[in-house]
Structure formats: structure tokens, C-alpha cells
Write an enzyme that holds these catalytic residues in place. Structure first.
Site, PDB file in Angstrom:
ATOM      1  N   GLY A 118       0.823  -1.203   0.000  1.00  0.00           N
ATOM      2  CA  GLY A 118       0.000   0.000   0.000  1.00  0.00           C
ATOM      3  C   GLY A 118       0.851   1.244   0.000  1.00  0.00           C
ATOM      4  N   GLY A 158       0.538   5.614   1.087  1.00  0.00           N
ATOM      5  CA  GLY A 158      -0.237   6.690   1.687  1.00  0.00           C
ATOM      6  C   GLY A 158       0.600   7.939   1.809  1.00  0.00           C
ATOM      7  N   PHE A 177       2.263   8.936   4.253  1.00  0.00           N
ATOM      8  CA  PHE A 177       3.511   8.691   4.975  1.00  0.00           C
ATOM      9  C   PHE A 177       4.580   8.083   4.091  1.00  0.00           C
ATOM     10  CE2 PHE A 177       0.692   5.047   5.438  1.00  0.00           C
ATOM     11  CZ  PHE A 177       1.476   4.035   4.921  1.00  0.00           C
ATOM     12  N   GLY A 178       4.189   7.430   2.998  1.00  0.00           N
ATOM     13  CA  GLY A 178       5.120   6.690   2.161  1.00  0.00           C
ATOM     14  C   GLY A 178       4.503   5.382   1.718  1.00  0.00           C
ATOM     15  N   SER A 179       5.292   4.322   1.694  1.00  0.00           N
ATOM     16  CA  SER A 179       4.825   3.031   1.190  1.00  0.00           C
ATOM     17  C   SER A 179       5.103   1.923   2.192  1.00  0.00           C
ATOM     18  CB  SER A 179       5.517   2.704  -0.138  1.00  0.00           C
ATOM     19  OG  SER A 179       5.261   3.706  -1.106  1.00  0.00           O
ATOM     20  N   VAL A 180       4.319   0.844   2.086  1.00  0.00           N
ATOM     21  CA  VAL A 180       4.506  -0.336   2.920  1.00  0.00           C
ATOM     22  C   VAL A 180       4.761  -1.531   2.008  1.00  0.00           C
ATOM     23  CG1 VAL A 180       3.498  -1.848   4.665  1.00  0.00           C
ATOM     24  CG2 VAL A 180       3.001   0.592   4.697  1.00  0.00           C
ATOM     25  N   ASP A 182      -6.061   7.484  17.347  1.00  0.00           N
ATOM     26  CA  ASP A 182      -6.520   7.196  15.986  1.00  0.00           C
ATOM     27  C   ASP A 182      -7.095   5.784  15.902  1.00  0.00           C
ATOM     28  OD1 ASP A 182      -7.057   7.974  13.399  1.00  0.00           O
ATOM     29  OD2 ASP A 182      -5.072   7.454  12.621  1.00  0.00           O
TER      30      ASP A 182
END
Length: 402
Positions: free
Chosen positions: A49, A51, A53-56, A168
Site C-alpha cells: 500500500g 499513503g 507517509f510513504g509506502s509499505v 486514531d
């Protein structure tokens, strides 16, 4: 962050005092070279994924451990802070229902956090995402997720020192292991609460639809904010509906607005997700709804703490028994300025006082397109386009597709 961190991807030495309590931790330092090899060079084929923040990425270490690697794309002060907070909190927590830290790497040009890979992804994926058609969330599984997630929050609020407010709690931050055991994840927004402090005033970080009113409007944060978010999650798990849904004509409705008239008339069966086909335990349903009603009360002092929430759901707390008839949910609508920001039920809010600004990187119309959402630590996995990350390792485990 300091020079003690920058060595891990270079000279492969690190000052473990970067994280408090590290001496008793099971996490370890990773080199960038290790993580690069584990993810096949952070290959697109391994990407789970992406987002704001970056990637996973999915990966497999040389000793056979399956991992998920969150690779932050930014090196600004905001990203640095969230990285430091998450590593600090993850290194402290040890609970079967919390996603702990497997390790991290921080060099001059890289910030990476390593977790155990959760093969069943997030609760959001099964409730509203690409796995919802598989129908794997039967009533027993949902109850197990409810109680496991609640126990994880009990640990954060009452058992670890200093206490931790997650800030969150939402479906995308409840991950599911191979047995559908829940693990609360993503501690980038977490707050550590000093002993004797009941609440704090802070910049608002979280997800619209789950935010407690006192937090969304005035930035007042306490453990009760997590309780409110958990109440929304209870309604979401029972009903299969999103915290905020868009009706015909563009009108937006919160899950509490939808549930309030049904609850006021004790029509609890009509709250249940139709995908369950009527297969649920009515006594358990009533206790879950009772807990949700108390969790989403407008005034934080009227909400139970998470230990009480667990007792109510398990049926060992009789404090609401005398009030079962005529119980009402408080339907609190966000201000029009916040509702206008929402593009679907899982947008992140980055606001301060009454100046509500949305973090553009996390808007649904950004990275993920107009009809999808931020799917949590492991991101959204597109099954149709996803290459098999298990190829070459003795076959794929039958976990992602049932």
C-alpha cells in the site's frame, strides 16, 4: 533524532537508548541492506500500500520471518516526529492485541519501521474494502475482534506506564493475523500521559467520523477520546456501515445519526449488518450496543473507561442493567467546516483549535483515488494487480483470499 540513529543504515551501530525500555525489548535494528534484500529492492511487486507517509512493503528476511516495512518518504520535521513517536511507543508496548515493533532502521536518508506481517490485513479491508465480499467476519469473529481490541486499549490506558492515548482508533488500524486475532496498530499519533495528568490540549490528529467532540472542536485529549472512537468502531462492526456515509444528493450522515432512531426504539436487530443473515447472539448484541451508547456520550465524564467497557460487553458489569429501557445514543454532528472536508469515511484530519486544516496527503482524492480510503499500516492491497509476494518461497499461504 540525533546521530545515534543515523548509524543504523551505515556503520550498523546504534545507541539503543533512542528508545526507552529497549533493554527488555524483542525488537532489533535492521540495516537498510537487510530490508532492501527482504523486499526485493522495495519492488513494486512487494508493495502492500501507499499513503501520505510513504509506502509499505511485504518482505521476508534471511531467517524466514515475514515482515511489513513502512518506508517513510518524507524527511521533514512532521515525519520525523511521527516516526520517533511510533518507534518510542511500539518499543514500550507488549500485549497480544497490540502490533508491536519488530525493528526499525534510521539513516541519513531513510526512515523505516518493521512490523510482523498480518496476512488478513485490516478490519477496514473486510468491512468496506476489497475483502468484504469474502464474508469472513461472522458474528463470533466480530465479537473476538471487539473484545481483543478493547483489551489492547485497556493495556494502553491502564497497565503500561506512562499511560498511552492512541488518538486514531479506527477500522484501518485494527489488523488481523492469520487466525483473525485483532492487533491495534499505527501509533504515530499516540500521546504518552504523565502520571497524575487527566487530559491535555493538543493539535488535533485523527480520522473524521471517529473523533470525540471535545477533541475535534477544542483539541482536548484524554483516554476518553479513545473510548469515544471505540464506541464508533463498535457501531461500525455491528452494522457494517461507515462512520460517515454519503447519501444521495451529497448529504453526509454520521453512524450515530443513523443509529439514534433505531436505538431509541430498541430496534437493535435492525442495526445488524445484513451480511450476517440474522446469525448473531441477541444478548451479546444488546451488550455491545449498550457499551457503544455509553462510549459515544457527548460529555467525556459520562463515558466509561475501557475496563468498564470490557465488563459491559462480557456481561459482568451490571451498572447499565437498570437503565436498559429507553437508552439513547447521543447523535453529535461535526461542524459544517469539518464535514465539508470529509471525502469519505476514513480521511485524516490535521487541525488546530478552530482552524481545521486537512492533511492533503491523506485525503481520499489524493493518493488513493476518489472511491477508496487509507487502509492503515499495511495499506490497501489491490488483489487483482498484486503480484504474489510468496512466489519462490514454497507457495503462497492461503490467507488472503479465504
Amino acid at each position: 533524532m540525533g546521530s545515534s540513529m543515523s548509524s543504523c543504515c551505515g556503520a550498523e551501530k546504534v545507541d539503543r537508548s533512542f528508545v526507552s525500555g529497549a533493554a527488555n525489548s524483542s525488537w532489533r535494528m535492521f540495516t537498510y541492506k537487510e530490508l532492501h534484500a527482504a523486499t526485493h529492492g522495495f519492488s513494486e511487486n512487494n508493495k502492500l500500500g501507499e499513503g501520505g507517509f510513504g509506502s509499505v512493503y511485504w518482505g521476508k528476511t534471511a531467517d524466514g520471518l515475514q515482515i511489513a516495512v513502512k518506508k517513510l518518504k518524507a524527511m521533514n520535521s512532521k515525519a520525523e516526529m511521527e516516526f520517533a513517536v511510533e518507534v518510542e511507543v511500539l518499543a514500550r508496548v507488549r500485549h497480544k492485541n497490540l502490533l508491536g515493533l519488530r525493528g526499525y532502521c534510521a539513516g541519513a536518508e531513510h526512515r523505516l519501521i518493521v512490523y510482523d506481517y498480518m496476512p488478513n490485513l485490516s478490519l477496514l479491508s473486510h468491512l468496506h474494502g476489497h475483502l468484504k465480499s469474502e464474508g469472513r467476519l461472522d458474528w463470533k469473529t466480530r465479537m473476538n475482534i471487539i473484545l481483543g481490541s478493547a483489551e489492547g486499549l485497556v493495556y494502553l490506558h491502564h497497565e503500561v506506564t506512562p499511560h498511552i492515548i492512541h488518538r486514531d482508533i479506527k477500522a484501518s488500524n485494527v489488523l488481523l493475523d492469520s487466525d483473525f486475532e485483532p492487533l491495534v496498530a499505527d501509533f504515530g499519533f499516540a500521546k504518552l500521559i504523565p502520571e497524575g495528568v487527566s487530559h491535555m490540549t493538543t493539535r488535533v490528529k485523527g480520522t473524521l467520523g471517529y473523533l470525540a467532540p471535545e477533541y475535534a472542536m477544542w483539541g482536548k485529549v484524554s483516554e476518553s477520546c479513545d473510548v469515544y472512537s471505540f464506541g464508533i468502531l463498535l457501531l461500525e462492526l455491528v452494522s457494517g456501515r461507515k462512520p460517515i456515509e454519503k447519501l444521495p444528493g451529497g448529504v453526509k450522515r454520521t453512524i450515530t445519526e443513523w443509529a439514534e432512531p433505531l436505538i431509541s426504539k430498541a430496534r437493535f436487530r435492525e442495526l445488524v449488518d445484513p451480511r450476517l443473515l440474522g446469525d448473531f447472539d441477541e444478548a451479546q448484541l444488546r451488550r455491545v450496543i449498550e457499551a457503544a451508547i455509553l462510549c459515544v456520550q457527548g460529555e467525556p465524564e459520562r463515558r466509561p473507561d475501557m475496563r468498564e467497557v470490557v465488563a459491559i460487553i462480557q456481561g459482568s458489569d451490571s451498572r447499565v442493567a437498570a437503565k436498559r429501557e429507553g437508552m439513547r445514543i447521543e447523535s453529535i454532528r461535526y461542524g459544517e467546516d469539518l464535514m465539508a472536508m470529509d471525502q469519505n469515511s476514513d480521511d485524516d484530519v490535521d487541525a488546530h483549535d478552530h482552524d481545521h486544516d486537512v492533511d492533503d496527503d491523506n485525503m481520499a482524492g489524493g493518493k488513493f483515488g476518489n472511491d477508496s480510503s487509507v487502509y492503515g499500516v499495511f495499506g490497501k492491497m489491490d488483489v487483482q494487480k498484486m503480484h504474489d509476494p510468496y512466489a519462490g518461497y514454497g507457495g503462497r499461504r492461503n490467507m488472503l483470499h479465504g
